[in-house]
Design a protein around this motif. Structure first.
Motif, PDB file in Angstrom:
ATOM      1  N   ASP A   1      -3.475   0.728  -3.425  1.00  0.00           N
ATOM      2  CA  ASP A   1      -3.247  -0.684  -2.644  1.00  0.00           C
ATOM      3  C   ASP A   1      -2.559  -1.373  -4.028  1.00  0.00           C
ATOM      4  OD1 ASP A   1      -3.259  -3.102  -1.918  1.00  0.00           O
ATOM      5  OD2 ASP A   1      -5.507  -3.064  -1.060  1.00  0.00           O
TER       6      ASP A   1
ATOM      7  N   ASP B   1      -3.942  -8.211   6.012  1.00  0.00           N
ATOM      8  CA  ASP B   1      -3.397  -7.527   4.875  1.00  0.00           C
ATOM      9  C   ASP B   1      -2.732  -6.184   5.221  1.00  0.00           C
ATOM     10  OD1 ASP B   1      -3.310  -6.640   2.422  1.00  0.00           O
ATOM     11  OD2 ASP B   1      -5.179  -6.655   1.900  1.00  0.00           O
TER      12      ASP B   1
ATOM     13  N   ASP C   1       0.669  -1.182  -0.019  1.00  0.00           N
ATOM     14  CA  ASP C   1       0.182   0.121   0.085  1.00  0.00           C
ATOM     15  C   ASP C   1       1.035   1.335  -0.045  1.00  0.00           C
ATOM     16  OD1 ASP C   1      -2.409  -1.763   0.362  1.00  0.00           O
ATOM     17  OD2 ASP C   1      -2.632  -0.993   2.490  1.00  0.00           O
TER      18      ASP C   1
ATOM     19  N   ASP D   1      -8.216  -1.872   1.663  1.00  0.00           N
ATOM     20  CA  ASP D   1      -9.265  -2.925   2.008  1.00  0.00           C
ATOM     21  C   ASP D   1      -8.706  -3.700   3.341  1.00  0.00           C
ATOM     22  OD1 ASP D   1      -7.343  -4.266   0.514  1.00  0.00           O
ATOM     23  OD2 ASP D   1      -8.540  -6.051   0.180  1.00  0.00           O
ATOM     24  N   GLY D   2      -7.582  -3.402   3.801  1.00  0.00           N
ATOM     25  CA  GLY D   2      -6.827  -4.242   4.899  1.00  0.00           C
ATOM     26  C   GLY D   2      -7.516  -3.414   6.108  1.00  0.00           C
TER      27      GLY D   2
HETATM   28 CA    CA Z   1      -5.083  -4.802   0.337  1.00  0.00          CA
END
Ligand code: CA
Length: 430
Positions: free
Chosen positions: A35, A229, A22, A190-191
């Motif tokens: 990302d 993540d 990221d 999205d982590g």
């Molecule tokens: Ca990710």
């Protein structure tokens, strides 16, 4: 009214990943989260390139031009990523999401591609402003999946749109939005959004006044949720300099760069406790620098870990956790990959340690790579992890559906629709 932003950017490698792919940039006119992806190579390069191109926009731009400026910068970044993939075959398939806000006076241009998100807290509630460009979002749009099912869907991270070496003509979502004093924006990868619910995000945004404390708290929540993540976020408040409440923090003035694009990209996770210690011990340091002509301002990011180094890390993990327990665990894992023409279901993990292969094909499906969209094909080539055989079968079913839809739409190369169904039951290990 005189508009300004008060912001904080944070990025954490998380507890599972071997490097941080990221990147984020926060400045007085520009906020961006990217990302990166690309299997074991290229994700950090792709997100850094995106940030490097967009960072040039962080200055006064006429309000009438911000949407066009943001769009053309992102398309430039896409070209740079494509060039990079051509120059370095090892990086083939690299790509990145981009979620960016560019401000001119009292307006924001918002650009979005991929599954990073922008949330806005206004009038006492937080709403998700961007829509994920994912396969599960499409299924939800078609009414074939509920939001609850989507949250647990094994393919929830499969992207339909992305910047980079998977899609020559990236399709951006672009919009112009008013900047209102009192608004609080959250941009994240999205982590964070995959591990922390909207209601929790909402209460943290509401209850934590300082933007830095707020971003820290969100990262810690994602780490507590497993840190599976890389976790990246920017919290930014819109302020009116003419009516700044007495005692209020002044707006931010210096840019913040975090994640793969930053000098601090190799810093260990900020998590504490046994899981964090174990993650730190088994995570090898990336050691292979490379030159990056597109981003001289910063120390060049390093190439992602070589698979061999990852494999060594895996061995260390196995030794630490008990070799046989580790081996047994590997045998419970599945992933979906390919053999050059068809989608193949594998048991194990997509690594080998020297001559020892940690996976074996268990099923060659009838789903052909040629029938999949370039984005999905890239995901399959990078391999899609599945925690169980059932998850793997579900992934193959979805790929079969997409392949059938692709053929129906005339996207596929050749072949009829007769082999569309039951792909996961088809064939045997060759
Ligand atoms: Ca990710």
């Amino acid at each position: 009214m005189t508009y300004a932003l008060r912001y904080a950017a944070r990025s954490d490698i998380g507890l599972v990943r071997s490097n941080n792919q990221d990147s984020a940039y926060a400045g007085s006119h520009l906020l961006v989260v990217a990302d990166g992806m690309g299997g074991h190579s290229g994700g950090d390069v792709a997100s850094s390139l995106a940030i490097a191109h967009l960072a040039r926009l962080d200055s006064e731009t006429p309000a009438s031009d911000i949407v066009a400026s943001l769009e053309s910068s992102i398309l430039d970044a896409n070209q740079a990523i494509l060039r990079r993939a051509r120059e370095e075959p090892l990086l083939a398939g690299l790509g990145t999401t981009v979620t960016a806000l560019l401000r001119a006076e009292g307006k924001f241009a918002l650009a979005h591609i991929g599954d990073s998100r922008a949330y806005l807290r206004r009038d006492g509630r937080t709403t998700q402003v961007t829509k994920d460009h994912t396969f599960v979002q499409r299924l939800m749009d078609e009414g074939r999946l509920t939001p609850e099912e989507a949250e647990r869907h094994p393919q929830r991270s499969v992207l339909m749109r992305v910047l980079g070496d998977v899609d020559a003509e990236p399709e951006l979502d672009l919009s112009l939005r008013p900047a209102r004093p009192g608004d609080r924006w959250l941009l994240c990868s999205d982590g964070l959004s995959g591990l922390v619910s909207l209601s929790t995000i909402d209460s943290v945004l509401a209850d934590t006044e300082d933007v830095g404390d707020c971003a820290d708290a969100l990262v810690q929540l994602a780490l507590k949720g497993g840190g599976s993540d890389n976790i990246t976020c920017i919290v930014a408040d819109v302020v009116d300099l003419d009516h700044l409440p007495r005692g209020a923090q002044p707006p931010s003035s210096s840019p913040e760069i975090v994640g793969a694009a930053a000098r601090t990209r190799n810093q260990p996770t900020s998590a504490t406790g046994p899981a964090a210690k174990a993650a730190a011990l088994t995570r090898p340091e990336p050691t292979v620098p490379y030159e990056d002509d597109d981003f001289r301002e910063e120390e060049p990011p390093r190439r992602s870990l070589w698979p061999a180094i990852v494999a060594i890390g895996l061995v260390l993990t196995l030794l630490a956790g008990g070799l046989w327990a580790g081996y047994a665990w590997i045998q419970t894992q599945y992933y979906v990959g390919e053999d050059g023409t068809n989608v193949v279901l594998y048991q194990g993990v997509p690594q080998d340690i020297g001559p020892v292969d940690l996976s074996q094909p268990v099923e060659t499906t009838r789903v052909r790579l040629a029938d999949l969209s370039p984005v999905t094909r890239g995901q399959v080539e990078a391999t899609i992890a599945a925690g169980s055989r059932e998850d793997a079968d579900l992934i193959v079913d979805r790929l079969a559906e997409e392949a059938a839809a692709g053929r129906a739409a005339g996207l596929g190369a050749t072949g009829g629709a007769s082999d569309a169904g039951g792909a996961s039951d088809a064939g045997g290990a060759g």
